[in-house]
Design a protein around this motif. Structure first.
Motif, short mmCIF file in Angstrom:
data_model
loop_
_atom_site.label_atom_id
_atom_site.label_comp_id
_atom_site.label_asym_id
_atom_site.label_seq_id
_atom_site.Cartn_x
_atom_site.Cartn_y
_atom_site.Cartn_z
N UNK A 253 0.46 9.29 2.61
CA UNK A 253 1.37 9.48 3.73
C UNK A 253 0.59 9.87 4.98
N UNK A 254 -0.41 10.72 4.80
CA UNK A 254 -1.23 11.17 5.91
C UNK A 254 -2.23 10.10 6.35
N UNK A 255 -2.59 9.19 5.44
CA UNK A 255 -3.61 8.18 5.73
C UNK A 255 -3.15 7.21 6.80
N UNK A 256 -1.96 6.64 6.64
CA UNK A 256 -1.43 5.69 7.62
C UNK A 256 0.06 5.50 7.38
N UNK A 257 0.72 4.85 8.35
CA UNK A 257 2.15 4.59 8.23
C UNK A 257 2.45 3.23 7.62
N UNK A 258 1.42 2.52 7.17
CA UNK A 258 1.63 1.22 6.53
C UNK A 258 2.37 1.45 5.20
N UNK A 259 3.47 0.72 4.94
CA UNK A 259 4.17 0.89 3.67
C UNK A 259 3.27 0.56 2.49
N UNK A 260 3.49 1.21 1.36
CA UNK A 260 2.70 0.95 0.16
C UNK A 260 3.61 0.98 -1.05
N UNK A 261 3.11 0.44 -2.16
CA UNK A 261 3.88 0.43 -3.39
C UNK A 261 3.69 1.75 -4.13
N UNK A 262 4.74 2.55 -4.19
CA UNK A 262 4.68 3.78 -4.99
C UNK A 262 4.66 3.45 -6.47
N UNK A 263 5.16 2.27 -6.83
CA UNK A 263 5.13 1.84 -8.23
C UNK A 263 3.69 1.73 -8.72
N UNK A 264 2.81 1.17 -7.88
CA UNK A 264 1.42 1.03 -8.28
C UNK A 264 0.75 2.39 -8.44
N UNK A 265 1.10 3.33 -7.60
CA UNK A 265 0.57 4.69 -7.73
C UNK A 265 1.05 5.31 -9.04
N UNK A 266 2.33 5.14 -9.35
CA UNK A 266 2.93 5.68 -10.57
C UNK A 266 2.23 5.12 -11.81
N UNK A 267 2.06 3.81 -11.84
CA UNK A 267 1.41 3.16 -12.98
C UNK A 267 -0.04 3.62 -13.09
N UNK A 268 -0.71 3.80 -11.94
CA UNK A 268 -2.10 4.27 -11.96
C UNK A 268 -2.24 5.66 -12.53
N UNK A 269 -1.31 6.55 -12.18
CA UNK A 269 -1.34 7.91 -12.70
C UNK A 269 -1.12 7.92 -14.21
N UNK A 270 -0.12 7.19 -14.68
CA UNK A 270 0.14 7.15 -16.11
C UNK A 270 -1.04 6.54 -16.87
N UNK A 271 -1.68 5.54 -16.26
CA UNK A 271 -2.82 4.89 -16.91
C UNK A 271 -4.01 5.86 -17.04
N UNK A 272 -4.37 6.52 -15.94
CA UNK A 272 -5.47 7.48 -15.98
C UNK A 272 -5.18 8.62 -16.94
N UNK A 273 -3.94 9.07 -16.97
CA UNK A 273 -3.53 10.15 -17.86
C UNK A 273 -3.66 9.74 -19.32
N UNK A 274 -3.16 8.55 -19.65
CA UNK A 274 -3.19 8.10 -21.04
C UNK A 274 -4.62 7.96 -21.56
N UNK A 275 -5.50 7.38 -20.73
CA UNK A 275 -6.90 7.20 -21.14
C UNK A 275 -7.57 8.55 -21.35
#
Length: 322
Positions: A253-275
């Motif tokens: 949010x602080x980086x820029x106002x360009x919209x991003x996929x929160x879904x990709x962030x969510x999947x990334x967190x679950x992936x890193x957590x599972x590994x």
């Protein structure tokens, strides 16, 4: 009322329903899972109160722009043809199959230029990578203490004394507010960039009613992704997931106002957590964790491909109309 005036309202309702059914559950999924014994309306009232505060605050501080500036590069068409309704309908269909589709790509791509789409993809891929690395590092440190069967069992017995219930509700509130700042753009892209008070109140009522339906159904099909991950039904595990997710969203949010996929962030967190959990607690499960990660990536990439195809299709229809 003229058809051209009705289409944005219909599209907003469909977009709200589709985004709530897909994206919102990825944000509040662990909250619903770990609080499954609570009455649905209590959870709805908590989430709805935060949503109301964030929406009204954005409307006041950004002169009627509830997207927090994320639609500055995405203008509203003067005349909105009926085919702009197609993306939220497609999103609803994909959600029925349990696909964690990125609503940012699905909804915003049809309004965006190629340059904006490229920026959204780049930021989302970066979000996935950062979320994966951040979650992996965090869970390498805390997995043995907080995610083992023994520690989970102990925490469930004295969770009230240790305040984990309060911590989880606070972390969910923080995550929910950060997600809303990112994803209000997906809901309000069909409406004027500066809302009147009547438009604000009307849209808020629509969102809260559709959220009530989601909470009554306890998440629907997308919730299965949350259930499939380790320990997500436990309040302590859910607290760490929500807090990690909130921190990553805040950074972007602080980086820029360009919209991003929160879904990709969510999947990334679950992936890193599972590994990380598999590596620390059960190395024999790393192979299965990898399969889950690639399965989730496969699903979100289907959504990305469909979104880009829709964007080009709508662009061609616009050219043909002219």
């Amino acid at each position: 009322m003229h058809l051209q005036q009705v289409i944005p309202l219909i599209a907003f309702i469909l977009a709200t329903y589709s985004v709530i059914g897909n994206d919102v559950i990825q944000t509040l999924g662990t909250f619903l899972t770990s609080n499954h014994k609570k009455k649905w309306w209590v959870l709805w009232f908590y989430a709805g109160s935060i949503l109301t505060i964030v929406l009204v605050y954005g409307w006041i501080t950004h002169q009627g722009d509830v997207s927090y500036g994320r639609l500055n590069m995405i203008p509203l068409p003067e005349n909105m043809p009926y085919w702009y309704i197609i993306p939220p309908i497609v999103l609803i269909i994909l959600t029925r199959f349990g696909l964690p589709v990125s609503t940012t790509f699905m909804i915003l791509s049809v309004f965006s230029s190629q340059a904006v789409i490229e920026k959204m993809i780049l930021k989302s891929v970066l979000g996935y990578a950062l979320a994966f690395v951040f979650a992996f590092a965090i869970y390498l440190l805390i997995a043995k203490r907080f995610e083992s069967k023994e520690s989970i069992s102990r925490s469930e017995k004295d969770k009230a004394k240790k305040g984990w219930l309060v911590a989880q509700w606070l972390s969910t509130g923080l995550l929910w507010s950060q997600w809303l700042v990112q994803d209000f753009a997906n809901l309000y892209v069909y409406l004027p960039r500066q809302l009147t008070l009547i438009e604000l109140v009307t849209s808020l009522i629509i969102i809260l009613v559709l959220m009530a339906h989601l909470f009554r159904s306890r998440g629907g099909k997308i919730q299965e992704i949350v259930h499939s991950k380790s320990n997500t039904q436990h309040i302590r595990s859910a607290t760490f997931i929500d807090l990690t997710y909130a921190i990553v969203l805040f950074l972007f949010t602080e980086l820029s106002s360009v919209p991003m996929s929160t879904t990709w962030v969510f999947i990334g967190i679950l992936a890193g957590r599972e590994i990380a959990i598999s590596y620390r607690l059960n190395k024999n499960e790393i192979g299965n964790s990898r399969k889950q990660i690639f399965r989730d990536l496969y699903k979100v990439n289907i959504g990305l491909i469909v979104s880009i195809l829709l964007a080009y299709a709508v662009g061609m229809l616009n050219v043909m109309e002219v």
